[in-house]
Enzyme design. Structure first.
Site, PDB file in Angstrom:
ATOM      1  N   GLU A 193      -2.800  16.153  74.510  1.00 34.92           N
ATOM      2  CA  GLU A 193      -3.458  15.669  73.294  1.00 34.92           C
ATOM      3  C   GLU A 193      -2.741  14.469  72.665  1.00 34.92           C
ATOM      4  O   GLU A 193      -3.373  13.632  72.012  1.00 34.92           O
ATOM      5  CB  GLU A 193      -3.597  16.799  72.264  1.00 34.92           C
ATOM      6  N   PHE A 233      -5.014  34.237  67.301  1.00 32.84           N
ATOM      7  CA  PHE A 233      -4.613  33.503  68.502  1.00 32.84           C
ATOM      8  C   PHE A 233      -4.908  32.002  68.321  1.00 32.84           C
ATOM      9  O   PHE A 233      -6.020  31.617  67.969  1.00 32.84           O
ATOM     10  CB  PHE A 233      -5.367  34.047  69.722  1.00 32.84           C
ATOM     11  N   GLN A 234      -3.919  31.194  68.533  1.00 30.70           N
ATOM     12  CA  GLN A 234      -3.998  29.729  68.408  1.00 30.70           C
ATOM     13  C   GLN A 234      -4.415  29.277  67.010  1.00 30.70           C
ATOM     14  O   GLN A 234      -5.066  28.248  66.846  1.00 30.70           O
ATOM     15  CB  GLN A 234      -4.906  29.125  69.479  1.00 30.70           C
ATOM     16  N   LYS A 272     -14.691  27.823  64.095  1.00 24.71           N
ATOM     17  CA  LYS A 272     -15.602  28.093  65.208  1.00 24.71           C
ATOM     18  C   LYS A 272     -16.951  28.595  64.695  1.00 24.71           C
ATOM     19  O   LYS A 272     -18.004  28.263  65.259  1.00 24.71           O
ATOM     20  CB  LYS A 272     -14.954  29.120  66.141  1.00 24.71           C
ATOM     21  N   MET A 277      17.767   0.817  74.887  1.00 23.80           N
ATOM     22  CA  MET A 277      18.044   0.412  73.511  1.00 23.80           C
ATOM     23  C   MET A 277      19.131   1.280  72.887  1.00 23.80           C
ATOM     24  O   MET A 277      19.995   0.788  72.146  1.00 23.80           O
ATOM     25  CB  MET A 277      16.752   0.472  72.672  1.00 23.80           C
TER      26      MET A 277
HETATM   27  C1  LIG Z   1       9.831   9.944  70.996  1.00 22.01           C
HETATM   28  C2  LIG Z   1      11.080   9.155  70.853  1.00 22.01           C
HETATM   29  N1  LIG Z   1      12.279   9.731  71.116  1.00 22.01           N
HETATM   30  C3  LIG Z   1      13.418   9.010  70.985  1.00 22.01           C
HETATM   31  C4  LIG Z   1      13.381   7.716  70.585  1.00 22.01           C
HETATM   32  C5  LIG Z   1      14.682   6.917  70.397  1.00 22.01           C
HETATM   33  N2  LIG Z   1      14.717   5.767  71.291  1.00 22.01           N
HETATM   34  C6  LIG Z   1      14.386   4.513  70.892  1.00 22.01           C
HETATM   35  S1  LIG Z   1      14.476   3.402  72.106  1.00 22.01           S
HETATM   36  C7  LIG Z   1      15.008   4.544  73.202  1.00 22.01           C
HETATM   37  C8  LIG Z   1      15.317   4.161  74.626  1.00 22.01           C
HETATM   38  C9  LIG Z   1      14.115   3.787  75.390  1.00 22.01           C
HETATM   39  O1  LIG Z   1      14.454   3.724  76.744  1.00 22.01           O
HETATM   40  P1  LIG Z   1      13.440   3.152  77.798  1.00 22.01           P
HETATM   41  O2  LIG Z   1      12.106   3.748  77.613  1.00 22.01           O
HETATM   42  O3  LIG Z   1      14.018   3.300  79.150  1.00 22.01           O
HETATM   43  O4  LIG Z   1      13.317   1.622  77.388  1.00 22.01           O
HETATM   44  P2  LIG Z   1      14.458   0.480  77.342  1.00 22.01           P
HETATM   45  O5  LIG Z   1      15.083   0.518  75.986  1.00 22.01           O
HETATM   46  O6  LIG Z   1      15.446   0.758  78.424  1.00 22.01           O
HETATM   47  O7  LIG Z   1      13.696  -0.783  77.557  1.00 22.01           O
HETATM   48  C10 LIG Z   1      15.106   5.796  72.599  1.00 22.01           C
HETATM   49  C11 LIG Z   1      15.580   7.024  73.281  1.00 22.01           C
HETATM   50  C12 LIG Z   1      12.107   7.173  70.281  1.00 22.01           C
HETATM   51  N3  LIG Z   1      11.953   5.934  69.826  1.00 22.01           N
HETATM   52  N4  LIG Z   1      10.986   7.900  70.453  1.00 22.01           N
END
Ligand SMILES: Cc1ncc(C[n+]2csc(CCOP(=O)(O)OP(=O)(O)O)c2C)c(N)n1
Length: 578
Positions: free
Chosen positions: A67, A129-130, A179, A492
């Site tokens: 979803e 349920f749900q 429902k 990042m």
């Molecule tokens: C759902 C979620 N969990 C954690 C983060 C924290 N976060 C921001 S950037 C990042 C790294 C992303 O890595 P990748 O997808 O490999 O992209 P890159 O930065 O290497 O281009 C994380 C873990 C986030 N933004 N969203």
């Protein structure tokens, strides 16, 4: 976006017919011009799915694999079409799986109607349920939400939902339908909604404020426009160009404002924010009149608020009164739809030029070119850099593709190096920063605009958050091009660990699956490239492929995105290198 500006077909009155509540849901959607739904069935929404069975010639239902994917697909669809994205989900886990996308749509002003099934009203509150309280859970992240328990409430609730998501500052709405309301019978009539008591979607533009703002601007020596998402939502790109040209004002863009102003225009100066361009950030601290158009002074744009543009008078053009004076105090607030305000304001603005001031940006460009861009686009090292990959994709698509990015280094590189030459072409999760956004959002964008090239640029981390939607891409045959920029890191976060946590790489390195085999397993053609010499032809093969395609590009593992304004720092502290 006001109701009159929406690109959906307008709703029409429908005379009385007896039908089930579920049929009333489908007829209401048809009245609102809906022809695409992203959803996933389950017990509490089965009657609505049963009604949908008879309307497959009128409504394209896209069966996502989770979803969350439905919400991001609906967002991608809405962002490139200007229409409302619609999602279906069942109660309980189906509904809770929508929440991330709803929060994302709320903060990024995306019109979306989510319809959830709910347990029968006789069981509400019994931990059936749900059963989950989706109204309570979604309250802080929706523009409006409502639980329908009677079939006769359906038409009005949906009419109101569509009016609210489209009008004023767009956002998401949840309509939760029990429902028994779906099974019940109703004499259906449909009256479109165009007013809700005590809700003022578009503030009336004040003549006095326009005059005061014109006085400020006409006396300015260093005026500066910050263009945000509101420019695109209002369809105000031409009006913005006219204002900038008439008064000779340099224009910078927020992340979500990209594609609102032509990138090759002599007055365009680049992107704002943490990883934006050098000039737009540093010269925010030098302008005398700052004109913010349809943007909300996000902390990624302002850096440390106490030191943000203290010298400047601020004119804030904004549709949502809650955003005015929230982070940055406006000297003059021009409240209203961005396009309407710009058009009404233009005749009061004097013709002008600020060549020396614009030249200050060009001097900063030269510094950024020397310190950052030259190496980013023509690296000395053997390994590929994300920047050269994005730059080549930009060149090969003439800047005319819809580019959907995920979250991380590749997102900032995508924003910096793709030259968006058409409006409504930049789809990314700006405010919430939701990893997993891009793959389903690209699917939704391609379904909404099959005529446009849609390219998803995703990190190896984010791809693995919603990769099950490869199956939806395969089933729908949506010709999305997926580029994974694989650095085997949560890049990042690794960059922050390197710069601010003494290079202690705590749980950011990834041992990844074979993305090419994985893609082929989903029935989607794929290839991998790691050599500079082979990059161009690999991109050509992807673009020429008839159907969806995945290209995995192996990139430098410890590359960093610069410039960077460290979190919480002042814009003056922008770093061009380590
Ligand atoms: C759902 C979620 N969990 C954690 C983060 C924290 N976060 C921001 S950037 C990042 C790294 C992303 O890595 P990748 O997808 O490999 O992209 P890159 O930065 O290497 O281009 C994380 C873990 C986030 N933004 N969203």
């Amino acid at each position: 976006m006001t109701l009159t500006q929406t690109k959906d077909k307008p709703a029409q009155e429908l005379k009385k017919t007896t039908m089930t509540g579920s049929e009333a849901v489908i007829h209401s959607l048809l009245q609102e011009g809906v022809d695409t739904i992203f959803g996933y069935p389950g017990g509490a929404i089965m009657p609505i799915y049963d009604a949908l069975y008879d309307f497959q010639d009128k409504i394209n239902h896209v069966l996502v694999r989770h979803e969350q994917g439905a919400t991001h697909a609906a967002q991608g669809y809405a962002r490139v079409t200007g229409k409302v994205g619609v999602c279906f989900a069942t109660s309980g886990p189906g509904a809770t799986n929508l929440i991330t996308g709803i929060a994302d749509a709320q903060i990024d002003s995306t019109p979306m109607v989510c319809i959830t099934g709910q347990v029968p009203s006789s069981l509400l509150g019994s931990d059936a349920f749900q059963e989950t309280d989706v109204i309570g859970i979604s309250m802080p992240v929706t523009k409006w939400n409502f639980q329908v328990t009677k079939p006769e409430e359906i038409a009005d609730a949906l009419a109101k939902a569509f009016y609210i998501v489209r009008s004023g500052r767009p956002g998401p709405v949840v309509v939760d339908i029990t429902k028994d309301a779906q099974f019940g019978s109703v004499d259906f009539t449909y009256t479109p909604c165009n007013r809700v008591r005590s809700y003022v979607p578009v503030p009336k533009i004040k003549e006095g404020a326009l005059k005061a703002a014109a006085e400020l601007l006409n006396g300015a020596k260093k005026p500066y426009i910050l263009a945000g998402h509101g420019v695109l939502i209002s369809g105000g790109t031409d009006a913005l160009v006219q204002l900038a040209e008439k008064a000779g004002i340099p224009v910078a863009s927020t992340l979500l404002g990209l594609s609102a102003f032509p990138p090759d225009h002599p007055l365009y100066v680049g992107m704002l924010g943490m990883h934006g361009n050098y000039g737009p950030n540093i010269l925010t601290q030098a302008c005398d009149v700052l004109i913010a158009v349809g943007m909300r002074f996000d902390d990624r744009v302002t850096g440390k608020l106490d030191t943000y543009a203290r010298q400047a008078k601020v004119i804030h053009i904004e549709i949502d009164p809650a955003e005015v004076d929230k982070n940055v105090k406006a000297d003059v607030a021009l409240m209203g739809d961005a396009k309407a305000v710009l058009e009404q304001w233009l005749p009061m603005v004097n013709k002008n030029e600020h060549a020396d001031w614009v030249n200050e940006f060009r001097k900063c460009d030269a510094i950024e070119e020397e310190k950052v861009v030259r190496e980013a686009l023509n690296p000395d090292g053997e390994e590929l850099k994300m920047s050269e990959v994005v730059n080549l994709i930009s060149e090969k698509t003439a800047g005319e593709a819809v580019v959907v990015t995920d979250v991380g280094q590749h997102q900032m590189i995508g924003a910096r190096y793709y030259k968006f030459r058409k409006p409504d072409s930049n789809v990314t999760s700006g405010g919430l920063g939701t990893m997993g956004f891009a793959l389903p959002a690209a699917l939704g964008a391609k379904i909404g605009r099959p005529d446009r090239e849609v390219i998803a640029i995703i990190g190896d981390g984010g791809f693995q958050m919603t990769l099950q939607e490869m199956a939806t891409i395969f089933q729908t045959k949506a010709a999305v091009k997926v580029v994974i920029l694989n650095n085997n890191f949560l890049g990042m976060v690794r960059q922050w660990q390197q710069l601010f946590f003494d290079r202690r790489y705590s749980f950011t390195e990834m041992t990844n699956p074979d993305f090419v085999s994985l893609s082929k397993g989903f029935g989607i053609e794929a290839s991998r490239v790691s050599e500079r010499d082979a990059l161009g032809s690999a991109i050509d093969t992807m673009l020429q492929h008839d159907g969806p395609y995945l290209l995995e590009v192996m990139v430098e593992k410890e590359d960093n995105v610069f410039p960077m304004v460290p979190a919480g720092a002042s814009l003056d502290e922008i770093k061009l290198e380590k």
